[in-house]
Scaffold this motif. Structure first.
Motif, short mmCIF file in Angstrom:
data_model
loop_
_atom_site.label_atom_id
_atom_site.label_comp_id
_atom_site.label_asym_id
_atom_site.label_seq_id
_atom_site.Cartn_x
_atom_site.Cartn_y
_atom_site.Cartn_z
N ASP A 42 0.99 -0.58 0.06
CA ASP A 42 -0.06 -0.36 0.11
C ASP A 42 0.77 1.05 -0.37
N ASN A 46 -0.04 3.46 -3.52
CA ASN A 46 -0.90 5.09 -2.43
C ASN A 46 -0.28 5.86 -3.47
N ARG A 49 -2.44 5.81 -6.70
CA ARG A 49 -4.10 5.64 -6.49
C ARG A 49 -4.37 6.82 -6.77
N PRO A 54 -9.69 4.58 -9.32
CA PRO A 54 -10.73 2.96 -10.84
C PRO A 54 -11.22 3.59 -11.38
N ASP A 59 -9.60 -1.51 -9.85
CA ASP A 59 -8.51 -0.47 -9.80
C ASP A 59 -6.77 -1.12 -10.44
N SER A 61 -3.77 0.53 -10.23
CA SER A 61 -2.47 0.69 -9.87
C SER A 61 -1.31 -0.41 -10.14
#
Length: 85
Positions: A42, A46, A49, A54, A59, A61
């Motif tokens: 994460d 992040n 993201r 999305p 998602d 990423s």
């Protein structure tokens, strides 16, 4: 030798990202394994993201992260190999 270790590290990181994506379909986010993988993945995902939202609930990423890790890793490995490291 250093280029080999960097390549190994890139493979391990790619495997962890792939494992995170696959297990996210089958495990709840509060499962111990998912919490452990989230702590690793994460913080890297992040920032991506925040830039790439999305699309239709998916998602992307992790895919982008794997492409970035692969491209940067290959470039660094080539540089290290040429330097004889």
């Amino acid at each position: 030798m250093l280029s080999y270790l960097l390549g190994l590290l890139i493979q391990i990181l790619s495997f962890i990202i792939l494992l995170y994506v696959i297990l996210s379909f089958f495990m709840r986010p509060d499962h111990d394994v998912m919490r452990f993988l989230s702590k690793i993945v994460d913080p890297i995902l992040n920032p991506i993201r925040r830039v790439v939202p999305p699309l239709m609930g998916l998602d992307f990423s992790p895919v982008i992260l794997m492409l970035i890790v692969s491209a940067l890793g290959n470039a660094l490995i080539r540089i290290l190999y040429r330097l004889g490291l």
